[in-house]
Enzyme design. Sequence first.
Site, mmCIF file in Angstrom:
data_model
loop_
_atom_site.group_PDB
_atom_site.id
_atom_site.type_symbol
_atom_site.label_atom_id
_atom_site.label_comp_id
_atom_site.label_asym_id
_atom_site.label_seq_id
_atom_site.Cartn_x
_atom_site.Cartn_y
_atom_site.Cartn_z
ATOM 1 N N ASP A 249 37.514 36.977 16.307
ATOM 2 C CA ASP A 249 36.127 36.876 15.869
ATOM 3 C C ASP A 249 35.785 38.178 15.137
ATOM 4 O O ASP A 249 36.439 39.208 15.339
ATOM 5 C CB ASP A 249 35.228 36.674 17.091
ATOM 6 C CG ASP A 249 33.765 36.540 16.716
ATOM 7 O OD1 ASP A 249 33.469 35.934 15.673
ATOM 8 O OD2 ASP A 249 32.914 37.053 17.469
ATOM 9 N N ARG A 250 34.752 38.148 14.301
ATOM 10 C CA ARG A 250 34.420 39.362 13.538
ATOM 11 C C ARG A 250 33.308 40.153 14.220
ATOM 12 O O ARG A 250 33.567 41.140 14.907
ATOM 13 C CB ARG A 250 34.019 38.991 12.097
ATOM 14 C CG ARG A 250 34.068 40.192 11.142
ATOM 15 C CD ARG A 250 33.370 39.903 9.831
ATOM 16 N NE ARG A 250 31.909 40.007 9.948
ATOM 17 C CZ ARG A 250 31.065 39.845 8.926
ATOM 18 N NH1 ARG A 250 31.528 39.534 7.716
ATOM 19 N NH2 ARG A 250 29.756 39.985 9.115
ATOM 20 N N ASP A 251 32.063 39.697 14.076
ATOM 21 C CA ASP A 251 30.924 40.457 14.606
ATOM 22 C C ASP A 251 30.975 40.504 16.131
ATOM 23 O O ASP A 251 31.073 39.476 16.800
ATOM 24 C CB ASP A 251 29.611 39.813 14.162
ATOM 25 C CG ASP A 251 29.481 39.751 12.648
ATOM 26 O OD1 ASP A 251 30.156 40.531 11.965
ATOM 27 O OD2 ASP A 251 28.698 38.908 12.154
ATOM 28 N N GLN A 295 29.214 32.206 9.961
ATOM 29 C CA GLN A 295 28.360 33.009 9.069
ATOM 30 C C GLN A 295 27.193 32.164 8.583
ATOM 31 O O GLN A 295 27.064 31.822 7.407
ATOM 32 C CB GLN A 295 29.185 33.573 7.906
ATOM 33 C CG GLN A 295 30.209 34.618 8.326
ATOM 34 C CD GLN A 295 29.565 35.887 8.875
ATOM 35 O OE1 GLN A 295 28.451 36.253 8.502
ATOM 36 N NE2 GLN A 295 30.278 36.583 9.770
ATOM 37 N N ARG A 296 26.334 31.815 9.528
ATOM 38 C CA ARG A 296 25.202 30.938 9.225
ATOM 39 C C ARG A 296 24.160 31.620 8.346
ATOM 40 O O ARG A 296 23.312 30.959 7.749
ATOM 41 C CB ARG A 296 24.578 30.455 10.537
ATOM 42 C CG ARG A 296 23.564 29.363 10.365
ATOM 43 C CD ARG A 296 23.263 28.615 11.646
ATOM 44 N NE ARG A 296 22.941 29.489 12.766
ATOM 45 C CZ ARG A 296 22.621 29.037 13.979
ATOM 46 N NH1 ARG A 296 22.622 27.743 14.205
ATOM 47 N NH2 ARG A 296 22.333 29.876 14.947
ATOM 48 N N ARG A 342 32.210 24.806 12.651
ATOM 49 C CA ARG A 342 31.398 25.846 13.278
ATOM 50 C C ARG A 342 31.804 25.995 14.737
ATOM 51 O O ARG A 342 31.799 25.028 15.495
ATOM 52 C CB ARG A 342 29.904 25.500 13.172
ATOM 53 C CG ARG A 342 29.005 26.554 13.787
ATOM 54 C CD ARG A 342 27.531 26.312 13.503
ATOM 55 N NE ARG A 342 26.724 27.252 14.283
ATOM 56 C CZ ARG A 342 26.530 28.526 13.970
ATOM 57 N NH1 ARG A 342 27.064 29.011 12.877
ATOM 58 N NH2 ARG A 342 25.802 29.316 14.754
ATOM 59 N N LYS A 343 32.195 27.223 15.124
ATOM 60 C CA LYS A 343 32.540 27.457 16.537
ATOM 61 C C LYS A 343 31.360 27.057 17.424
ATOM 62 O O LYS A 343 30.211 27.289 17.041
ATOM 63 C CB LYS A 343 32.872 28.939 16.755
ATOM 64 C CG LYS A 343 34.126 29.425 16.087
ATOM 65 C CD LYS A 343 34.393 30.901 16.382
ATOM 66 C CE LYS A 343 33.313 31.809 15.825
ATOM 67 N NZ LYS A 343 33.547 33.235 16.090
#
Length: 415
Positions: A249-251, A295-296, A342-343
Site C-alpha cells: 500500500d502507499r499512503d 486514489q479516490r 477498489r480495495k
Amino acid sequence: MPAKEAIILAGGLGTRLRSVVTDLPKCMAPVAGQPFLKHVIRYFLSQGIEKFIFSLGYKHDRIEEFLNIEFPTLNLQCSVEEEPLGTGGAVQLACKRATESNVIVVNGDSLFKADVQKSFASHIDSKAECTLLMKPMRDFDRYGVVELDTDFTVKKFKEKQFYQAGDINGGVYVLNVESFLDLGFPEKFSFEKNYLEKYFPSKKIFGAIQDEYFIDIGIPEDYQRAQEELKQIPLYLENIDPNWTLFLDRDGVINYEKENNYILNWDEFEFYPGVTEAISRLSKKFGAVIVISNQRGVGRGLMTEEDLLDIQARMKLRIEDDGGRVDAIYYCTATEPTHFCRKPNPGMALQAARDFPSINLSKSIMVGNKTSDMQFGRNAGTYTVYVKTTHPEQPLPHPDIDLAFDSLIDVAKAL
C-alpha cells in the site's frame, strides 16, 4: 471474455450437520474460525468473480447480516425463496437477476478450488449450455460418477455406490442463462435430476475435469476435516525468495498519509523514515515489488490523474536512487466502494497477476496499514502483513493479519 458473475446456492438447512452445527444455515457453519461461506466467497473473488447473487432460504436474515458486516463493498444481490424451491428452482429464481449471459453456479456448502476462468473459456468456445466442473476421486461411495464422451459432452450420470475411481460433479457449473430459462421449468424442481440428468442427451452439456482441492461439509466427518484443511497456513519469512511478490500500500506504508484527506501533489508527499532503505532491502528478497493504492481523490475531482502520475514518478525515482525498485504501480480512482478494483476488492492484484505471469498470488504478501488492506490480501489469496503506522491500536491477533510490525523498515529487518 472472463467469468464475472456467480450464483451462490446458500439456502440449505444442513440437516446432516445438526449433530455438530445447530441453528445455522449450513453455509454459515464455522470452519477454521470463519463461516464456511466466507471461504467460498474469497476463493471466487480470487478467481476474478466481480458480481454475486446469493440464493437464500433458511434463516436468510443471518446470511444477509453476515454479508453486510463482512463484505460491505461486495457487488451483490440476494435472491430469497419464500419456500424451498429445490436446487433448480433456486437457480432459476437467481438467474432472473443475472446481468451476464453466462454465470457460474456454486453450491455454498462445498469448495472446489478449480480454475473457473479456464473452464469458463472452454464453455464459451464450445457454445455450451452448461459445463460441469468435475473432480477425480478414488475409493468413495458418497457421490455418483459422471462419464464424458470423447468430445467432453456428458455421456452418463451413474448412481451413488462404491467406486475405486471416478469423476464426480464438483458442485460448480458454468450456465448459459437464456438457454436455461427458456426451458420453462416449474417453480420447484431439482437442478441435478430435472435439468442435468434429463437434458444431457439433447442439450450441449459438457464436463471439465480438474484435479484440484475439493471439500463438501455436508456430513460431520468432512466438516471436521475442513477445520484442518482450510486453516490459514502460517507465514514464515524465512521462506521468502525471488519467487515471491511483495504488494505495498502507499499512503500510511511508504509515506505519511493525511488524515481524512489525500496527498494532492509532490509537495505534500513525505516518506516515512527508513522507507527507501526498506524497499531497497525488500527488492533484493522479492521477485516483484508492486504498489497498490486506492486514489479516490482523482475520482472526486480533488486532483488530476496527471498530479497522481507525477507523485508516483517522483516516488519511484527516489526509491531507485536509494537502491530499490518498484516494478509496477496500480491505482484505483473509482469513487464507488463496490468497484472491483477498489480495495478491499482484489481487482488490482488480479490485474498485476495477468500483467506479470510470474506472479503466484499464493506466494505473495500484501503490506498495509488498514484492515481493508488485509481484507484485500485475503480476497486476492495472498498473505498479509500489517504495519502499525497509523492505527497502532489495532487488536491482534486478527484473522486477516498474518504478521504485524511497527513500520516497513521493521518488516525489512525481519527478513
